[in-house]
Design an enzyme around this catalytic site. Structure first.
Site, PDB file in Angstrom:
ATOM      1  N   ARG A   1     -36.806  35.752  36.798  1.00 29.74           N
ATOM      2  CA  ARG A   1     -37.411  36.463  37.938  1.00 29.74           C
ATOM      3  C   ARG A   1     -37.700  35.487  39.067  1.00 29.74           C
ATOM      4  O   ARG A   1     -36.776  34.906  39.604  1.00 29.74           O
ATOM      5  CB  ARG A   1     -38.672  37.219  37.509  1.00 29.74           C
ATOM      6  CG  ARG A   1     -38.972  38.392  38.425  1.00 29.74           C
ATOM      7  CD  ARG A   1     -40.179  39.165  37.955  1.00 29.74           C
ATOM      8  NE  ARG A   1     -39.920  39.962  36.776  1.00 29.74           N
ATOM      9  CZ  ARG A   1     -39.397  41.185  36.789  1.00 29.74           C
ATOM     10  NH1 ARG A   1     -39.069  41.740  37.922  1.00 29.74           N
ATOM     11  NH2 ARG A   1     -39.205  41.856  35.682  1.00 29.74           N
TER      12      ARG A   1
ATOM     13  N   ARG B   1     -13.485  22.382  36.432  1.00 29.24           N
ATOM     14  CA  ARG B   1     -14.072  23.351  37.368  1.00 29.24           C
ATOM     15  C   ARG B   1     -15.572  23.102  37.560  1.00 29.24           C
ATOM     16  O   ARG B   1     -16.225  22.516  36.701  1.00 29.24           O
ATOM     17  CB  ARG B   1     -13.922  24.766  36.806  1.00 29.24           C
ATOM     18  CG  ARG B   1     -12.525  25.298  36.923  1.00 29.24           C
ATOM     19  CD  ARG B   1     -12.384  26.610  36.168  1.00 29.24           C
ATOM     20  NE  ARG B   1     -11.114  27.223  36.521  1.00 29.24           N
ATOM     21  CZ  ARG B   1     -10.519  28.159  35.785  1.00 29.24           C
ATOM     22  NH1 ARG B   1     -11.071  28.583  34.673  1.00 29.24           N
ATOM     23  NH2 ARG B   1      -9.369  28.675  36.180  1.00 29.24           N
TER      24      ARG B   1
ATOM     25  N   VAL C   1     -51.051  40.783  15.113  1.00 26.30           N
ATOM     26  CA  VAL C   1     -52.199  41.586  15.568  1.00 26.30           C
ATOM     27  C   VAL C   1     -52.548  42.607  14.487  1.00 26.30           C
ATOM     28  O   VAL C   1     -53.713  42.742  14.084  1.00 26.30           O
ATOM     29  CB  VAL C   1     -51.880  42.308  16.904  1.00 26.30           C
ATOM     30  CG1 VAL C   1     -52.930  43.359  17.212  1.00 26.30           C
ATOM     31  CG2 VAL C   1     -51.772  41.307  18.045  1.00 26.30           C
TER      32      VAL C   1
ATOM     33  N   SER D   1     -15.787  17.812  35.953  1.00 24.47           N
ATOM     34  CA  SER D   1     -16.303  19.178  35.950  1.00 24.47           C
ATOM     35  C   SER D   1     -17.812  19.118  36.139  1.00 24.47           C
ATOM     36  O   SER D   1     -18.419  18.074  35.926  1.00 24.47           O
ATOM     37  CB  SER D   1     -15.992  19.869  34.630  1.00 24.47           C
ATOM     38  OG  SER D   1     -16.724  19.248  33.599  1.00 24.47           O
TER      39      SER D   1
ATOM     40  N   ASP E   1     -39.886  34.545  30.849  1.00 26.50           N
ATOM     41  CA  ASP E   1     -39.940  33.799  32.114  1.00 26.50           C
ATOM     42  C   ASP E   1     -40.895  32.594  32.083  1.00 26.50           C
ATOM     43  O   ASP E   1     -40.804  31.706  32.941  1.00 26.50           O
ATOM     44  CB  ASP E   1     -40.360  34.724  33.267  1.00 26.50           C
ATOM     45  CG  ASP E   1     -39.427  35.903  33.439  1.00 26.50           C
ATOM     46  OD1 ASP E   1     -38.268  35.800  33.005  1.00 26.50           O
ATOM     47  OD2 ASP E   1     -39.847  36.927  34.002  1.00 26.50           O
TER      48      ASP E   1
ATOM     49  N   LEU F   1     -28.067  39.166  27.552  1.00 28.80           N
ATOM     50  CA  LEU F   1     -27.919  38.518  26.241  1.00 28.80           C
ATOM     51  C   LEU F   1     -29.000  37.457  26.054  1.00 28.80           C
ATOM     52  O   LEU F   1     -29.392  37.126  24.932  1.00 28.80           O
ATOM     53  CB  LEU F   1     -26.510  37.947  26.047  1.00 28.80           C
ATOM     54  CG  LEU F   1     -26.052  36.682  26.777  1.00 28.80           C
ATOM     55  CD1 LEU F   1     -26.569  35.413  26.122  1.00 28.80           C
ATOM     56  CD2 LEU F   1     -24.540  36.663  26.829  1.00 28.80           C
TER      57      LEU F   1
HETATM   58  O1  F6P Z   1     -39.337  39.472  33.229  1.00 26.84           O
HETATM   59  C1  F6P Z   1     -38.341  39.373  32.279  1.00 26.84           C
HETATM   60  C2  F6P Z   1     -36.983  39.601  32.862  1.00 26.84           C
HETATM   61  O2  F6P Z   1     -36.007  39.413  31.863  1.00 26.84           O
HETATM   62  C3  F6P Z   1     -36.667  38.761  34.092  1.00 26.84           C
HETATM   63  O3  F6P Z   1     -36.261  37.458  33.758  1.00 26.84           O
HETATM   64  C4  F6P Z   1     -35.604  39.585  34.749  1.00 26.84           C
HETATM   65  O4  F6P Z   1     -35.573  39.367  36.141  1.00 26.84           O
HETATM   66  C5  F6P Z   1     -36.018  41.009  34.452  1.00 26.84           C
HETATM   67  O5  F6P Z   1     -36.862  40.936  33.321  1.00 26.84           O
HETATM   68  C6  F6P Z   1     -34.882  41.952  34.183  1.00 26.84           C
HETATM   69  O6  F6P Z   1     -35.411  43.219  33.982  1.00 26.84           O
HETATM   70  P1  F6P Z   1     -34.581  44.477  33.488  1.00 26.84           P
HETATM   71  O7  F6P Z   1     -34.323  44.305  32.008  1.00 26.84           O
HETATM   72  O8  F6P Z   1     -35.460  45.633  33.753  1.00 26.84           O
HETATM   73  O9  F6P Z   1     -33.300  44.484  34.234  1.00 26.84           O
END
Ligand code: F6P
Length: 325
Positions: free
Chosen positions: A175, A166, A26, A219, A131, A256
C-alpha cells in the site's frame, strides 16, 4: 460496561498469513481464562449481518499452518456509517458479546477505534497486515511470510533476467509503505528498491541508472512498491523511452504475495499477540493494539498505532545502496 464474559473475534481488511494462528491463540487463551468466545464472520460486515458463531477449541484445531483466515474477511463500507455501527452494536449486545478483538490493518483498527469511542465496548486490536505499517509494533502478522514469498519469487525471476540480460521491475504490495520492497530487495540481492518513503527530490530511476549498474552487471532487479501512478509499469515505460538500449520486463507479483502457509516467525508472533490480547482484556485494557517491541508485548493506543507514520530506517536504504554496487 460490566465484567467481560464473552469475547467476539473478527478478521478484517486484507487477509494475512498468520491470521488463523492469531484466531487460534485468542480462542484458546480466552477459553482457558474462562471467557466465552464467538467467531464473527466476514469482519465488520458479519457483525452488522449477525454472522456469528459460538467457538470452542475444536473450531480452531488444525488451522495454525493455514494461510488466509477461517473467519473470512471484508472491507465494510456500511461499518463506516453511524447506522452500520449501531446495527453492529445491537447485534453484539443481542449475542452477549461484551468485548471485541479485531485482527487487521490500519483501516480495521481505525474502525475499532471509532466503534469503541461511540459505544462502551472494550476493543483490542491485533496488527494483521502484510504491509507492516502499524506504528508501535516492530512487526505485523503476515509480513514475514510475505517477505519470504517475495524473495522466493525474485530469486526465480533473476534466473531468467540473468539469462536474457534484462532489467526487471518487480512490483510488490505494501500500500503506502515500502517495508516489503526495501527488505525484499536487500534479501534477494536486488540492485535497487523504489519506495514511497524515499522522499528526496532525486529521481529514483535516474539514481539507479546513474549508478552505472548496467556497466558492470548483465542484468538488474529493481523492486518497486505498488503505487497508482509510479508502479513498475511506469518505470519500465520510462526506461523504454529514455534508455532504449536496455531490454526491460515487468513482473507484478499481486495477490500470490498474501497467500500460503505462515512462516514459523508469523505463527509465533500471532500466538504471542493472541494470548496478549486476552491478557489485555483481563487487565482491563481497552482501545489498544497489542504489538511487539524489542521482543516484548506492548499496548499501543489505537490513536498512535493508526495515525503515526512508521518510517523505513535510513540505514536499510544505505545497506541496499552499498551492497548493490
Ligand atoms: O493492506 C494489505 C494489502 O495487501 C495491500 O498491500 C494492498 O495494497 C491491498 O491490500 C490490496 O487489497 P485488495 O486485496 O482489496 O486488492
Amino acid at each position: 460496561m460490566g465484567k467481560v464474559k464473552c469475547i467476539g473475534i473478527l478478521t478484517s481488511g486484507g487477509d494475512a498469513p498468520g491470521m488463523n494462528a492469531a484466531i487460534r491463540a485468542v480462542t484458546r487463551s480466552a477459553i482457558a481464562a474462562g471467557f466465552g468466545v464467538k467467531g464473527i464472520y466476514r469482519g465488520y460486515e458479519g457483525l452488522i449481518n449477525n454472522e456469528i458463531k459460538d467457538f470452542t477449541t475444536e473450531n480452531v484445531s488444525n488451522i495454525i499452518q493455514r494461510g488466509g483466515t477461517i473467519l473470512k474477511t471484508a472491507r465494510s463500507k456500511e461499518f463506516m456509517t453511524p447506522e452500520g455501527r449501531q446495527k453492529a452494536y445491537d447485534n453484539m449486545k443481542a449475542q452477549g458479546i461484551d468485548a471485541l478483538i479485531v485482527i487487521g490493518g490500519n483501516g480495521s483498527l481505525a474502525g475499532a477505534r471509532i466503534f469503541a469511542e461511540e459505544f462502551d465496548v472494550p476493543c483490542i486490536g491485533l496488527p494483521g497486515t502484510i504491509d507492516n505499517d502499524l506504528y508501535g509494533t516492530d512487526l505485523t502478522i503476515g509480513y514475514d511470510t510475505t517477505l519470504n514469498t517475495i524473495v522466493e519469487c525474485v530469486d526465480k525471476i533473476r534466473d531468467t533476467a540473468t539469462s536474457h540480460e534484462r532489467i526487471f521491475f518487480v512490483e510488490v504490495m505494501g500500500r503506502d509503505a515500502g517495508f516489503l520492497a526495501q527488505n525484499s530487495a536487500i534479501a534477494s540481492g536486488a540492485e535497487a528498491a523504489i519506495i514511497p518513503e524515499d522522499t528526496t527530490n532525486a529521481d529514483q530511476l535516474e539514481q539507479f541508472i546513474g549508478r552505472g549498474i548496467r556497466k558492470s552487471k548483465n542484468s538488474s532487479m529493481v523492486i518497486v512498491s505498488e503505487s497508482p501512478k509510479c508502479g513498475a509499469m511506469y518505470y519500465a515505460e520510462r526506461v523504454r523511452k529514455e534508455y532504449p538500449e536496455y531490454d526491460v520486463r515487468v513482473s507484478i507479483l499481486g495477490h500470490l504475495q498474501r497467500g500460503g502457509s505462515p512462516s514459523a516467525s508469523d505463527r509465533i508472533l500471532a500466538s504471542r499477540l493472541g494470548v496478549g490480547a486476552v491478557q489485555a482484556i483481563l487487565e482491563g485494557q481497552r482501545n489498544v493494539m497489542v504489538g511487539i517491541k524489542n521482543d516484548d508485548i506492548v499496548y499501543v493506543p489505537f490513536s498512535n498505532a493508526i495515525k503515526n507514520d512508521k518510517p523505513v530506517k535510513k540505514e536499510l536504504i544505505n545497506v541496499l545502496g552499498i551492497l548493490s554496487i
